[in-house]
Design a protein around this motif. Structure first.
Motif, short mmCIF file in Angstrom:
data_model
loop_
_atom_site.label_atom_id
_atom_site.label_comp_id
_atom_site.label_asym_id
_atom_site.label_seq_id
_atom_site.Cartn_x
_atom_site.Cartn_y
_atom_site.Cartn_z
N MET A 97 0.87 -1.18 0.00
CA MET A 97 0.00 0.00 0.00
C MET A 97 0.91 1.23 0.00
SD MET A 97 -2.81 -1.31 2.85
CE MET A 97 -1.55 -1.82 4.05
N PRO A 98 1.34 1.70 -1.15
CA PRO A 98 2.42 2.69 -1.24
C PRO A 98 2.20 3.98 -0.45
CG PRO A 98 1.95 1.76 -3.40
CD PRO A 98 0.89 1.26 -2.48
N ALA A 99 0.98 4.40 -0.23
CA ALA A 99 0.76 5.64 0.50
C ALA A 99 0.69 5.44 2.01
CB ALA A 99 -0.51 6.33 0.02
N VAL A 100 0.77 4.18 2.46
CA VAL A 100 0.71 3.88 3.90
C VAL A 100 2.15 3.74 4.41
CG1 VAL A 100 -0.09 2.26 5.66
CG2 VAL A 100 -1.52 2.75 3.65
N GLU A 101 2.57 4.68 5.22
CA GLU A 101 3.95 4.68 5.69
C GLU A 101 4.14 3.82 6.92
OE1 GLU A 101 4.55 8.96 6.05
OE2 GLU A 101 5.68 8.92 4.16
N ARG A 102 3.18 3.85 7.84
CA ARG A 102 3.24 3.03 9.04
C ARG A 102 1.83 2.60 9.41
NH1 ARG A 102 7.34 6.42 9.47
NH2 ARG A 102 6.00 8.20 9.98
N LEU A 103 1.75 1.43 10.03
CA LEU A 103 0.45 0.88 10.42
C LEU A 103 0.63 0.06 11.68
CD1 LEU A 103 -2.57 0.38 9.66
CD2 LEU A 103 -1.80 -1.60 8.36
N TRP A 104 -0.28 0.22 12.63
CA TRP A 104 -0.19 -0.53 13.88
C TRP A 104 -1.58 -0.90 14.35
CZ3 TRP A 104 3.83 -2.84 15.91
CH2 TRP A 104 3.76 -3.34 17.20
N LEU A 131 -9.08 -1.99 16.77
CA LEU A 131 -8.51 -0.66 16.60
C LEU A 131 -7.16 -0.74 15.91
CD1 LEU A 131 -8.60 2.42 17.25
CD2 LEU A 131 -7.32 1.87 19.34
N ALA A 132 -6.95 0.14 14.94
CA ALA A 132 -5.66 0.29 14.27
C ALA A 132 -5.41 1.77 14.03
CB ALA A 132 -5.63 -0.48 12.95
N ALA A 133 -4.16 2.13 13.78
CA ALA A 133 -3.79 3.51 13.47
C ALA A 133 -2.77 3.49 12.35
CB ALA A 133 -3.24 4.21 14.70
N ALA A 134 -2.78 4.54 11.52
CA ALA A 134 -1.89 4.59 10.37
C ALA A 134 -1.35 6.00 10.17
CB ALA A 134 -2.62 4.14 9.11
N VAL A 135 -0.10 6.05 9.70
CA VAL A 135 0.49 7.28 9.19
C VAL A 135 0.55 7.12 7.68
CG1 VAL A 135 2.51 8.79 9.14
CG2 VAL A 135 1.86 7.64 11.28
N ARG A 182 -7.98 1.72 1.44
CA ARG A 182 -7.04 0.66 1.04
C ARG A 182 -6.77 -0.28 2.21
NH1 ARG A 182 -3.05 -0.06 -3.02
NH2 ARG A 182 -2.47 -2.26 -2.83
N ILE A 183 -6.54 0.30 3.39
CA ILE A 183 -6.29 -0.52 4.58
C ILE A 183 -7.50 -1.40 4.88
CG2 ILE A 183 -5.93 -0.43 7.09
CD1 ILE A 183 -4.33 2.20 6.55
N LEU A 184 -8.70 -0.81 4.85
CA LEU A 184 -9.91 -1.55 5.19
C LEU A 184 -10.32 -2.54 4.11
CD1 LEU A 184 -12.01 1.30 6.82
CD2 LEU A 184 -10.70 -0.49 7.96
N GLY A 185 -9.60 -2.56 3.00
CA GLY A 185 -9.88 -3.54 1.95
C GLY A 185 -8.78 -4.56 1.79
N GLU A 186 -7.85 -4.61 2.74
CA GLU A 186 -6.66 -5.46 2.58
C GLU A 186 -6.72 -6.66 3.51
OE1 GLU A 186 -3.37 -6.71 0.76
OE2 GLU A 186 -4.24 -4.74 0.28
N VAL A 204 4.01 10.11 14.02
CA VAL A 204 3.75 9.89 15.43
C VAL A 204 4.08 8.44 15.73
CG1 VAL A 204 1.32 9.25 15.06
CG2 VAL A 204 2.05 10.16 17.29
N ASP A 205 4.54 8.17 16.94
CA ASP A 205 4.86 6.80 17.34
C ASP A 205 3.54 6.07 17.61
OD1 ASP A 205 5.72 4.41 18.37
OD2 ASP A 205 6.75 5.28 20.11
N LEU A 206 3.08 5.28 16.65
CA LEU A 206 1.77 4.64 16.75
C LEU A 206 1.69 3.66 17.91
CD1 LEU A 206 1.04 3.96 12.97
CD2 LEU A 206 0.28 5.90 14.36
N ALA A 207 2.81 3.07 18.29
CA ALA A 207 2.78 2.13 19.41
C ALA A 207 2.51 2.85 20.74
CB ALA A 207 4.09 1.36 19.48
N ASP A 208 2.74 4.16 20.78
CA ASP A 208 2.42 4.97 21.96
C ASP A 208 1.01 5.50 21.78
OD1 ASP A 208 2.11 6.96 23.89
OD2 ASP A 208 4.21 7.58 23.80
N PHE A 209 0.03 4.82 22.36
CA PHE A 209 -1.36 5.16 22.05
C PHE A 209 -1.75 6.52 22.60
CE2 PHE A 209 -5.88 5.31 23.11
CZ PHE A 209 -6.39 5.23 21.83
#
Length: 598
Positions: A336-343, A353-357, A372-376, A392-397
């Protein structure tokens, strides 16, 4: 280091002084699971039970129940190889002689990927058609469970029409000495194979492996695209071709497995499965599932039965899940080229729950990435998604939530989609497998300073108000059965006007006690379409525009499954026998009721 089988990993844990052998006889009905939970709660060692009541085999649990053991099991090599493969995908086009020569290290690794046929292996030390599943030390983990369950099964099926296999982890309730349930949820590869066979009235051959290389477990739970074979990923993780023995069942057998259960799943046959205390922290209820008929069993001479226990976070599956995310995270920008980070947050059962940069190179591109994320693959089961275009540090909620709240415009940035599929184990929706999704954007630069202290007078009926983080309050309210509309009422109260987000809960002190408590008590107990409220809602160009504050109703609703808790007599038994299990006194007894939640 990679491990060719379960024995090699157990041996390494023993050398690391990270495994304890229990010589006292324990019962696989409730007792072993509570021992396991208390050890997990204390961050303790793997457990090898040498004597299990009414069983012919030893039992091992908590193999991956700390971040250190999960890292040890799966190693750093796969992560380095994945990162290297992503790097090459970005540099090898167009290919050139120097670039191809520079990729020779990966080529050498890929030569070792796959399977290899061997004439024999320890898994076929004993092969019998006298199937006695009731002699396996399968665990009954919680007192309302429908029966004993095989909790670390590696279920292997092949496509009825073409080459291609699926290796998935689908829990198996032991129904009888020869049959189990087959918990194929929606969106699962083995379930697709079965659907094709069942439509034709055909029986689907299935083989269930227990044990073998730890890499098999990671590959079985990995959210791979449907046509990517899990055995190739397992081989890649293990660093060698997986040895297979042919001629003993419908499929080749993993030669180094501890057990192989061989049989078929008949079409149009269902049996009630469950309840089962699941990784959401509640019971999943009784439903009808296909039945696996076991025709032959193969196992090692002195086979060890691997098992795990799921429940309120964090349990052993949390550490496997986070390790898997770390392994796959370099692939997200490639897929998913436009998704830089996903947690995804394991404290919520991952799917809640998930979060993305993401990249935003033009206005509202962030929503394209959200779709794109919700279709993968399995990410499509995500219930709520937070999206930003700044690091943002996604692991730090806490940091992530503050980041979103400081940037959001609730009237344009909060989306709720109704009448969609939902994770089978999530009971917040109107029916099984049915529910809704939410996407909340927080883009660009901050647009507000977040309040950090609540100084107003609490509204009528609110028992307690606590600050979880900047911009987010937790408020105790009357039980849902007493005042169903409390969340909607509180959304319009002036006391909360300056707060972008308010979570209404039955347990405010618990919810605000820690990040893990907040995540678990909030996101496992609400459904976006039913439980999001606002001070005002307007329809603008067929979009619901929410004027804040946003109020999430995370109170327990009537009919929601019960929270998991150990039966009192079993808790007392384990407390009384603790020194029998661990006479050395070096294994700490954790609090399994609180676990890691506080």
């Amino acid at each position: 280091m990679s491990f060719p089988d379960l024995r090699a990993f157990i041996g390494q844990l023993r050398r690391d002084d990270d495994l304890v052998t229990v010589e006292a006889t324990v019962d696989s009905h409730l007792e072993a699971a509570e021992i396991h939970r208390r050890v997990v709660a204390a961050g303790g060692p793997a457990l090898l039970f040498n004597h299990v009541a009414r069983s012919d085999f030893r039992l091992v649990t908590n193999l991956f129940g700390t971040a250190r053991r999960a890292e040890r099991a799966f190693g750093e090599r796969p992560l380095r190889l994945v990162r290297r493969a992503v790097e090459l995908a970005e540099t090898l086009l167009p290919p050139s002689a120097p670039a191809l020569w520079g990729a020779r290290d990966v080529a050498l690794d890929l030569i070792k990927v796959g399977t290899r046929r061997v004439p024999k292996g320890p898994v076929i030390d004993c092969v019998t058609s006298q199937v006695r599943l009731d002699r396996l030390p399968a665990l009954t983990c919680w007192h309302e469970d429908g029966g004993p369950f095989i909790t670390l099964p590696l279920v292997y099926t092949t496509h009825p029409d073409r080459r291609g296999h699926n290796l998935g982890m689908y829990r198996l309730q032991v129904h009888s000495p020869r049959t189990t349930g087959m918990h194929w949820q929606i969106g699962k590869g083995g379930g697709y194979h079965y659907a094709i066979a069942e439509a034709r009235g055909q029986r689907l051959p299935a083989t269930v492996f227990l044990g073998g290389p730890p890499a098999l477990i990671l590959a079985a739970i990995a959210p791979l695209p449907e046509n990517v074979p899990e055995l190739l990923l397992a081989s890649l993780i293990a660093g060698e071709r997986l040895p297979q023995v042919h001629g003993h069942g419908p499929h080749p057998l993993i030669a180094t497995a501890e057990f192989a259960l061989m049989g078929e799943v008949a079409p149009h046959v269902r049996q009630a499965e469950g309840p089962f205390g699941d990784h959401y922290g509640y019971y999943s209820l009784q439903h009808d599932y296909p039945v696996f008929e076991v025709q032959r069993v193969a196992h090692r001479e002195d086979a060890i039965f691997p098992a795990t226990v799921v429940g309120k976070p964090r349990q052993e599956d949390f550490f496997i899940g986070d390790r898997l995310q770390e392994l796959l995270s370099p692939l997200f920008p490639l897929v998913m080229p436009a998704v830089e980070r996903l947690w995804s947050y394991g404290e919520t059962g991952y799917h809640s729950l998930a979060a993305a940069v993401v990249k935003q190179r033009y206005r509202r591109e962030a929503m394209a990435s959200a779709f794109r994320i919700l279709g993968e693959g399995q990410l499509s089961l995500t219930k709520f998604l937070l999206v930003t275009d700044r690091y943002v540090d996604l692991a730090d909620f806490r940091q992530t939530l503050e980041h979103i709240l400081a940037r959001t415009n609730t009237e344009t940035d909060l989306y709720v989609f109704s009448n969609l599929s939902m994770d089978t184990l999530d009971y917040t929706g109107p029916a099984v497998n049915e529910g809704s999704k939410g996407v909340w954007l927080g883009l660009g630069d901050p647009v507000r300073d977040l309040p950090k202290a609540f100084t107003a007078t609490a509204p009528a009926g609110v028992t307690d108000v606590r600050v979880f983080c900047g911009g987010c309050l937790v408020a105790g309210a009357p039980a849902y059965a007493v005042e169903p509309g409390a969340a909607a009422r509180l959304a319009t109260d002036p006391a909360f006007r300056e707060w972008p987000l308010v979570v209404v809960t039955d347990e405010p002190a618990r919810a605000a006690a820690s990040v893990m408590n907040f995540l678990w008590t909030t996101f496992t107990r609400f459904e976006p379409a039913a439980d999001i409220h606002a001070a005002e809602r307007r329809i603008v160009r067929n979009h619901i525009a929410y004027r804040g504050p946003i109020v999430i109703d995370a109170r327990l609703k009537p009919g929601f499954p019960r929270e998991l808790t150990c039966r009192e007599d079993i808790a007392a038994l384990v407390t009384r026998r603790w020194n029998e299990y661990f006479p050395s006194g070096r294994v700490e007894m954790g609090d399994s009721e609180r676990g890691h939640l506080d």
